[in-house]
Design a protein around this motif. Structure first.
Motif, PDB file in Angstrom:
ATOM      1  N   GLU A 341       0.293  -0.785   0.328  1.00 59.23           N
ATOM      2  CA  GLU A 341      -0.017   0.429  -0.234  1.00 59.23           C
ATOM      3  C   GLU A 341       1.011   1.273  -0.309  1.00 59.23           C
ATOM      4  O   GLU A 341       2.468   0.775   1.197  1.00 59.23           O
ATOM      5  N   THR A 342       0.638   2.226  -0.892  1.00 56.12           N
ATOM      6  CA  THR A 342       0.971   3.473  -0.371  1.00 56.12           C
ATOM      7  C   THR A 342       0.687   4.306   0.730  1.00 56.12           C
ATOM      8  O   THR A 342      -0.674   4.728   1.188  1.00 56.12           O
ATOM      9  N   GLN A 343       1.997   4.501   1.456  1.00 56.21           N
ATOM     10  CA  GLN A 343       1.210   5.120   2.567  1.00 56.21           C
ATOM     11  C   GLN A 343       2.446   6.709   2.500  1.00 56.21           C
ATOM     12  O   GLN A 343       3.865   6.516   2.158  1.00 56.21           O
ATOM     13  N   GLY A 344       1.768   7.503   3.563  1.00 45.05           N
ATOM     14  CA  GLY A 344       2.424   8.573   4.245  1.00 45.05           C
ATOM     15  C   GLY A 344       3.276   8.541   5.026  1.00 45.05           C
ATOM     16  O   GLY A 344       3.440   7.364   5.700  1.00 45.05           O
ATOM     17  N   MET A 345       4.223   9.679   4.708  1.00 52.02           N
ATOM     18  CA  MET A 345       5.507   9.557   5.546  1.00 52.02           C
ATOM     19  C   MET A 345       5.898   9.190   7.397  1.00 52.02           C
ATOM     20  O   MET A 345       6.022   9.073   8.211  1.00 52.02           O
ATOM     21  N   ARG A 346       4.550  10.101   7.611  1.00 50.94           N
ATOM     22  CA  ARG A 346       4.130   9.539   8.927  1.00 50.94           C
ATOM     23  C   ARG A 346       3.677   8.507   9.907  1.00 50.94           C
ATOM     24  O   ARG A 346       4.004   8.026  10.698  1.00 50.94           O
ATOM     25  N   SER A 347       2.753   7.843   8.476  1.00 53.70           N
ATOM     26  CA  SER A 347       2.506   6.365   8.912  1.00 53.70           C
ATOM     27  C   SER A 347       3.953   5.439   8.888  1.00 53.70           C
ATOM     28  O   SER A 347       3.921   4.786   9.403  1.00 53.70           O
ATOM     29  N   LEU A 348       4.285   5.572   7.709  1.00 51.40           N
ATOM     30  CA  LEU A 348       5.863   5.150   8.246  1.00 51.40           C
ATOM     31  C   LEU A 348       6.934   5.271   9.181  1.00 51.40           C
ATOM     32  O   LEU A 348       7.044   4.374   9.162  1.00 51.40           O
ATOM     33  N   ALA A 349       6.622   6.520   8.792  1.00 49.83           N
ATOM     34  CA  ALA A 349       7.785   6.201  10.401  1.00 49.83           C
ATOM     35  C   ALA A 349       7.322   6.114  11.781  1.00 49.83           C
ATOM     36  O   ALA A 349       8.535   4.938  12.411  1.00 49.83           O
ATOM     37  N   GLN A 350       5.596   5.985  12.161  1.00 51.45           N
ATOM     38  CA  GLN A 350       5.529   5.598  12.790  1.00 51.45           C
ATOM     39  C   GLN A 350       5.508   4.100  13.005  1.00 51.45           C
ATOM     40  O   GLN A 350       5.746   3.701  14.005  1.00 51.45           O
ATOM     41  N   ALA A 351       5.935   3.238  12.479  1.00 44.84           N
ATOM     42  CA  ALA A 351       6.333   1.713  11.688  1.00 44.84           C
ATOM     43  C   ALA A 351       7.428   1.720  11.965  1.00 44.84           C
ATOM     44  O   ALA A 351       7.692   0.612  11.560  1.00 44.84           O
ATOM     45  N   GLY A 352       8.467   2.885  11.812  1.00 46.40           N
ATOM     46  CA  GLY A 352       9.879   2.422  11.837  1.00 46.40           C
ATOM     47  C   GLY A 352      10.643   2.053  10.709  1.00 46.40           C
ATOM     48  O   GLY A 352      11.348   1.523  10.662  1.00 46.40           O
ATOM     49  N   GLN A 353      10.064   3.248   9.647  1.00 44.01           N
ATOM     50  CA  GLN A 353      10.455   2.987   8.613  1.00 44.01           C
ATOM     51  C   GLN A 353      11.008   4.666   8.039  1.00 44.01           C
ATOM     52  O   GLN A 353       9.543   4.960   7.577  1.00 44.01           O
ATOM     53  N   PHE A 354      11.564   4.546   7.759  1.00 42.13           N
ATOM     54  CA  PHE A 354      12.231   5.436   7.084  1.00 42.13           C
ATOM     55  C   PHE A 354      12.800   6.331   5.512  1.00 42.13           C
ATOM     56  O   PHE A 354      12.690   7.111   4.874  1.00 42.13           O
TER      57      PHE A 354
END
Length: 456
Positions: A341-354
């Motif tokens: 899925e395409t996810q925004g930077m905020r959601s990625l950062a919350q999951a520890g993915q940068f």
């Protein structure tokens, strides 16, 4: 903790690399917790994870053309695997969970069995939860001797590392700190050589040394120089140069890279020669060489090391691909694909993915490129981030494509500085699924990994 200057006052001697007695298969590697003195004695020992009761683990030593059989026994509280970094290995033995093998469960064992086609300086390390396991000590040298080795007085392995300790000399237990993951990676506050604050190797004036430098740090780029030593670069990442190169004033050694040097001791008797590590506020002794009187006369430039088997790179009909590095702090990435899925930077950062490669976070289902055996692959890498990345290809070595179509030396790890665009090429001679990732281990854990496939 004391400052680094205070640490440098505590000097530990290290054993030299044996000149004979190369390890015969099978080899047992027991991974388990241990305590080892890293900080000065008043701080006590540090709880680590080691290989055969040491950190780093023992130097596995063999000769070119041998077959190495290693049984890894997992006494850790986590799943693990072992990657044989830089070896052009059979794919099933490469040690990447989820791509080439299942992880080794706690209490279980796995036997690796592979040929050693190339001489040179390599290393082994965990490829599962690597940010923590490599930091705690699951790493060691793998040295493959030439059938006709150069004539030197000492052959020394210097495994350069850093480790982040707390004020009571414990390993900092936070391995997923968002700042580390999104910036330059996990940097240590204590510099180590072969698991010690400083290594000392007695030498004689005029001695000729082979120095095998290995950067096993999580993320630190070592800027290195020599004092009281002069000589030549002989090999990068295990692959010999066609002609020795004079050592510049400063060498950069990125995580996972290796450099083989042959140097002559020029310091006077009673002095120390040094491998120097440069920081912003000056140079520090990474390793010291106390010099005694000697009788050796000046020697000529050494002959090149014997070449390893060649797999010709032909650019004329190369299969091309592009790899764009994105994300991280101060980067322009706003969204990327993760878990389909395409996810925004905020959601990625919350999951520890940068981080992302070509807009995808983490290892994708499809390879970056699929090539047939013998094809040349030309890969253009673009670092569109604010940080450097040490890009490592498993299973094969590549050469940078220089102006005019010239090829640079073979390597398995390329340091990409911020904003750089560089092109490499490799012969897809080794069948299988091969990982391509950033060896700043926090960056890999936070999304910077892909793979290539070579088909028969």
């Amino acid at each position: 903790m004391p400052s680094r200057r205070s640490f440098l006052a505590s000097i530990a001697a290290l054993p030299l690399l044996p000149r004979s007695g190369w390890t015969a298969a099978p080899v047992q590697l027991a991974l388990a917790p241990l305590q080892q003195q890293i900080a000065p004695a008043q701080y006590g020992k540090t709880d680590l994870w080691g290989v055969n009761s040491s950190m780093p683990g023992p130097a596995l030593q063999a000769r070119q053309g041998d077959r190495l059989k290693v049984q890894v026994n997992n006494g850790l509280p986590q799943e693990t695997s072992m990657h044989w970094h830089g070896i052009r290995i059979e794919n099933a033995m490469d040690g990447v969970p989820g791509l080439t093998q299942d992880p080794i469960a706690p209490g279980a064992e796995f036997t690796y069995d592979f040929a050693l086609p190339d001489a040179g300086t390599y290393w082994y390390h965990s490829h599962a939860q690597s940010v923590e396991q490599v930091e705690r000590g699951i790493q060691g040298p793998l040295i493959v001797a030439e059938q006709d080795a150069p004539d030197v007085d000492q052959d020394l392995v210097l495994m350069l590392d850093d480790i982040r300790l707390t004020q009571d000399a414990a390993v900092d237990p936070v391995f997923d700190h968002p700042h580390d993951m999104s910036h330059a990676g996990r940097m240590g506050n204590v510099m180590l050589t072969n698991g010690q604050i400083e290594a000392r190797y007695p030498v004689q004036q005029g001695d000729r040394l082979r120095l095998r430098l290995i950067n096993s740090a999580n993320a630190r780029i070592f800027a290195l120089g020599l004092q009281g030593l002069t000589g030549w670069i002989m090999a990068y990442d295990g692959m010999p140069l066609t002609a020795p190169e004079e050592i510049p004033d400063q060498l950069l050694l990125a995580p996972a890279q290796r450099i083989d040097l042959i140097v002559d001791v020029t310091a006077d008797a009673g002095e120390d020669a040094f491998l120097v590590q440069f920081e912003r506020d000056g140079g520090y002794a990474q390793a010291s060489f106390p010099v005694s009187a000697g009788t050796k006369s000046t020697r000529n430039m050494p002959a090149p090391l014997p070449p390893n088997p060649d797999h010709a790179i032909t650019l004329g009909n190369a299969r091309s691909a592009t790899l764009r590095m994105e994300g991280g702090a101060m980067g322009g990435m706003r969204a990327a694909e993760w878990q389909g899925e395409t996810q925004g930077m905020r959601s990625l950062a919350q999951a520890g993915q940068f981080w992302a490669l070509n807009g995808v976070v983490g290892r994708p289902d499809a390879p970056l490129v699929r090539a047939s055996i013998g094809e040349t692959v030309k890969l253009t890498m673009i670092n569109d981030t604010a940080f450097p990345h040490a890009m490592h290809l498993h299973g094969m070595h590549f050469a940078e494509v220089l102006p005019g179509g010239r090829l640079g030396p073979l390597r398995d790890t390329l340091l990409m500085m911020r904003g750089e665009t560089r092109t490499v090429a490799f012969n897809a001679h080794n069948p299988g699924k091969w990982l391509l990732h950033c060896h700043m281990l926090s960056h890999h854990a936070a999304g910077m990994g892909t793979w290539v496939e070579v088909t028969a």
